[in-house]
Structure formats: structure tokens, C-alpha cells
Design a protein around this motif. Structure first.
Motif, PDB file in Angstrom:
ATOM      1  N   ILE A  25       0.858  -1.183   0.000  1.00 48.54           N
ATOM      2  CA  ILE A  25       0.000   0.000   0.000  1.00 48.54           C
ATOM      3  C   ILE A  25       0.894   1.233   0.000  1.00 48.54           C
ATOM      4  CG2 ILE A  25      -1.852   1.245   1.154  1.00 48.54           C
ATOM      5  CD1 ILE A  25      -2.634  -1.414   2.467  1.00 48.54           C
ATOM      6  N   LEU A  26       0.994   1.892  -1.149  1.00 46.64           N
ATOM      7  CA  LEU A  26       1.797   3.107  -1.271  1.00 46.64           C
ATOM      8  C   LEU A  26       1.061   4.247  -0.590  1.00 46.64           C
ATOM      9  CD1 LEU A  26       2.815   2.729  -5.015  1.00 46.64           C
ATOM     10  CD2 LEU A  26       4.183   2.156  -3.001  1.00 46.64           C
ATOM     11  N   GLY A  27       1.760   5.011   0.232  1.00 43.22           N
ATOM     12  CA  GLY A  27       1.103   6.046   1.016  1.00 43.22           C
ATOM     13  C   GLY A  27       0.209   5.411   2.068  1.00 43.22           C
ATOM     14  N   GLY A  28       0.626   4.266   2.561  1.00 45.42           N
ATOM     15  CA  GLY A  28      -0.199   3.443   3.432  1.00 45.42           C
ATOM     16  C   GLY A  28      -0.569   4.058   4.759  1.00 45.42           C
ATOM     17  N   TYR A  29       0.169   5.037   5.224  1.00 50.55           N
ATOM     18  CA  TYR A  29      -0.160   5.644   6.518  1.00 50.55           C
ATOM     19  C   TYR A  29      -1.004   6.895   6.355  1.00 50.55           C
ATOM     20  CZ  TYR A  29       4.224   7.844   5.102  1.00 50.55           C
ATOM     21  OH  TYR A  29       5.219   8.454   4.377  1.00 50.55           O
ATOM     22  N   GLY A  30      -1.410   7.196   5.138  1.00 53.94           N
ATOM     23  CA  GLY A  30      -2.304   8.334   4.894  1.00 53.94           C
ATOM     24  C   GLY A  30      -3.742   7.960   5.212  1.00 53.94           C
ATOM     25  N   ASN A  31      -4.640   8.889   4.996  1.00 54.96           N
ATOM     26  CA  ASN A  31      -6.059   8.701   5.329  1.00 54.96           C
ATOM     27  C   ASN A  31      -6.659   7.449   4.699  1.00 54.96           C
ATOM     28  OD1 ASN A  31      -7.707   9.964   7.106  1.00 54.96           O
ATOM     29  ND2 ASN A  31      -8.223  11.672   5.779  1.00 54.96           N
ATOM     30  N   PHE A  32      -6.543   7.318   3.379  1.00 52.20           N
ATOM     31  CA  PHE A  32      -7.136   6.174   2.699  1.00 52.20           C
ATOM     32  C   PHE A  32      -6.319   4.915   2.918  1.00 52.20           C
ATOM     33  CE2 PHE A  32      -8.872   9.710   0.157  1.00 52.20           C
ATOM     34  CZ  PHE A  32     -10.211   9.484   0.403  1.00 52.20           C
ATOM     35  N   GLY A  33      -5.003   5.052   2.933  1.00 61.23           N
ATOM     36  CA  GLY A  33      -4.141   3.893   3.129  1.00 61.23           C
ATOM     37  C   GLY A  33      -4.407   3.175   4.437  1.00 61.23           C
ATOM     38  N   LYS A  34      -4.641   3.950   5.496  1.00 59.67           N
ATOM     39  CA  LYS A  34      -4.948   3.354   6.807  1.00 59.67           C
ATOM     40  C   LYS A  34      -6.203   2.491   6.729  1.00 59.67           C
ATOM     41  CE  LYS A  34      -3.360   7.281   9.500  1.00 59.67           C
ATOM     42  NZ  LYS A  34      -3.782   8.349  10.413  1.00 59.67           N
ATOM     43  N   ARG A  35      -7.206   3.018   6.077  1.00 57.98           N
ATOM     44  CA  ARG A  35      -8.484   2.304   5.980  1.00 57.98           C
ATOM     45  C   ARG A  35      -8.373   1.068   5.102  1.00 57.98           C
ATOM     46  NH1 ARG A  35     -12.516   7.523   5.737  1.00 57.98           N
ATOM     47  NH2 ARG A  35     -11.786   8.365   7.713  1.00 57.98           N
ATOM     48  N   ILE A  36      -7.629   1.206   4.018  1.00 58.64           N
ATOM     49  CA  ILE A  36      -7.420   0.054   3.138  1.00 58.64           C
ATOM     50  C   ILE A  36      -6.671  -1.036   3.889  1.00 58.64           C
ATOM     51  CG2 ILE A  36      -6.195  -0.736   1.081  1.00 58.64           C
ATOM     52  CD1 ILE A  36      -6.842   2.076  -0.127  1.00 58.64           C
ATOM     53  N   ALA A  37      -5.610  -0.654   4.595  1.00 56.15           N
ATOM     54  CA  ALA A  37      -4.813  -1.627   5.353  1.00 56.15           C
ATOM     55  C   ALA A  37      -5.669  -2.338   6.394  1.00 56.15           C
ATOM     56  CB  ALA A  37      -3.628  -0.932   6.016  1.00 56.15           C
ATOM     57  N   ALA A  38      -6.441  -1.579   7.150  1.00 59.22           N
ATOM     58  CA  ALA A  38      -7.286  -2.177   8.191  1.00 59.22           C
ATOM     59  C   ALA A  38      -8.316  -3.130   7.585  1.00 59.22           C
ATOM     60  CB  ALA A  38      -7.983  -1.082   8.995  1.00 59.22           C
ATOM     61  N   GLY A  39      -8.906  -2.737   6.465  1.00 55.45           N
ATOM     62  CA  GLY A  39      -9.892  -3.599   5.807  1.00 55.45           C
ATOM     63  C   GLY A  39      -9.290  -4.888   5.288  1.00 55.45           C
ATOM     64  N   LEU A  40      -8.107  -4.797   4.702  1.00 57.02           N
ATOM     65  CA  LEU A  40      -7.453  -6.001   4.196  1.00 57.02           C
ATOM     66  C   LEU A  40      -7.054  -6.933   5.333  1.00 57.02           C
ATOM     67  CD1 LEU A  40      -5.284  -4.452   1.355  1.00 57.02           C
ATOM     68  CD2 LEU A  40      -7.240  -5.983   1.075  1.00 57.02           C
ATOM     69  N   ILE A  41      -6.510  -6.360   6.395  1.00 61.16           N
ATOM     70  CA  ILE A  41      -6.126  -7.179   7.547  1.00 61.16           C
ATOM     71  C   ILE A  41      -7.350  -7.864   8.156  1.00 61.16           C
ATOM     72  CG2 ILE A  41      -5.279  -7.038   9.924  1.00 61.16           C
ATOM     73  CD1 ILE A  41      -3.200  -5.027   8.882  1.00 61.16           C
ATOM     74  N   LYS A  42      -8.463  -7.153   8.176  1.00 62.90           N
ATOM     75  CA  LYS A  42      -9.704  -7.732   8.693  1.00 62.90           C
ATOM     76  C   LYS A  42     -10.081  -9.001   7.926  1.00 62.90           C
ATOM     77  CE  LYS A  42     -14.532  -6.503   9.527  1.00 62.90           C
ATOM     78  NZ  LYS A  42     -15.533  -5.439   9.397  1.00 62.90           N
ATOM     79  N   HIS A  43      -9.723  -9.026   6.646  1.00 60.45           N
ATOM     80  CA  HIS A  43     -10.008 -10.187   5.799  1.00 60.45           C
ATOM     81  C   HIS A  43      -8.781 -11.083   5.651  1.00 60.45           C
ATOM     82  CE1 HIS A  43     -14.054  -9.005   4.734  1.00 60.45           C
ATOM     83  NE2 HIS A  43     -13.612  -7.762   4.647  1.00 60.45           N
ATOM     84  N   GLU A  44      -7.854 -10.947   6.596  1.00 58.23           N
ATOM     85  CA  GLU A  44      -6.672 -11.799   6.689  1.00 58.23           C
ATOM     86  C   GLU A  44      -5.744 -11.723   5.480  1.00 58.23           C
ATOM     87  OE1 GLU A  44      -7.768 -15.729   7.934  1.00 58.23           O
ATOM     88  OE2 GLU A  44      -9.026 -14.971   9.558  1.00 58.23           O
ATOM     89  N   VAL A  45      -5.625 -10.523   4.912  1.00 54.30           N
ATOM     90  CA  VAL A  45      -4.707 -10.293   3.804  1.00 54.30           C
ATOM     91  C   VAL A  45      -3.476  -9.560   4.352  1.00 54.30           C
ATOM     92  CG1 VAL A  45      -4.393  -9.128   1.582  1.00 54.30           C
ATOM     93  CG2 VAL A  45      -6.603 -10.135   2.160  1.00 54.30           C
ATOM     94  N   PRO A  46      -2.278 -10.110   4.159  1.00 53.18           N
ATOM     95  CA  PRO A  46      -1.068  -9.433   4.635  1.00 53.18           C
ATOM     96  C   PRO A  46      -0.810  -8.144   3.852  1.00 53.18           C
ATOM     97  CG  PRO A  46      -0.609 -11.716   3.982  1.00 53.18           C
ATOM     98  CD  PRO A  46      -2.001 -11.402   3.558  1.00 53.18           C
ATOM     99  N   VAL A  47      -0.388  -7.105   4.545  1.00 55.56           N
ATOM    100  CA  VAL A  47      -0.127  -5.816   3.911  1.00 55.56           C
ATOM    101  C   VAL A  47       1.271  -5.314   4.257  1.00 55.56           C
ATOM    102  CG1 VAL A  47      -2.559  -5.150   3.899  1.00 55.56           C
ATOM    103  CG2 VAL A  47      -1.122  -4.471   5.808  1.00 55.56           C
TER     104      VAL A  47
END
Length: 75
Positions: A25-47
Motif C-alpha cells: 500500500i503506497l502512502g499506506g499511513y495516509g487517510n485512505f491507506g490506513k483504511r485500506i490496510a485495516a480492511g485487508l487485515i480484517k479479511h486476513e490479507v497481509p499488507v
């Protein structure tokens, strides 16, 4: 969207997509990146959280508190 959209949607496969690797996730600690990361982790996808600021990336990985989250830094 109209009838044409419903006809197309009806023919799409109903199974879920399976990811076999990590998602960078490029820019992963930004507003959208945080949400994308959390959503993927919720579905057991490594980020991998990626950006230019090591402290922000490291902090987000700590906040996500998951063995599925890691970070890297590029400049």
C-alpha cells in the motif's frame, strides 16, 4: 444504472477473489491507506505499509497490531 448493468452483474462469478501474496500500500499511513490496510487485515490479507516517513509507517503498523502488517520505506 439501468437494465444493462443488472444483466452484466448477473453474469459475474459469485465467488470471492483469493489473494496469494502481500499487498503493498503506497502512502499506506495516509487517510485512505490506513483504511485500506485495516480492511485487508480484517479479511486476513497481509499488507506492507509503504511511504517515505519511517516513523509514520512504523506507528501505523503498531496501531494495526497484527502479524499481517509490516512496513518499508522508500525515498
Amino acid at each position: 444504472y439501468g437494465d444493462w448493468f443488472m444483466r452484466i452483474a448477473a453474469n459475474l462469478p459469485s465467488r470471492r477473489c483469493e489473494l496469494t501474496g502481500k499487498v503493498l500500500i503506497l502512502g499506506g499511513y495516509g487517510n485512505f491507506g490506513k483504511r485500506i490496510a485495516a480492511g485487508l487485515i480484517k479479511h486476513e490479507v497481509p499488507v506492507i505499509i509503504c511511504g517515505r516517513n519511517k516513523e509514520k509507517a512504523k506507528t501505523l503498523v503498531a496501531v494495526l497490531n497484527s502479524p499481517l502488517a509490516s512496513y518499508t520505506v522508500f525515498d
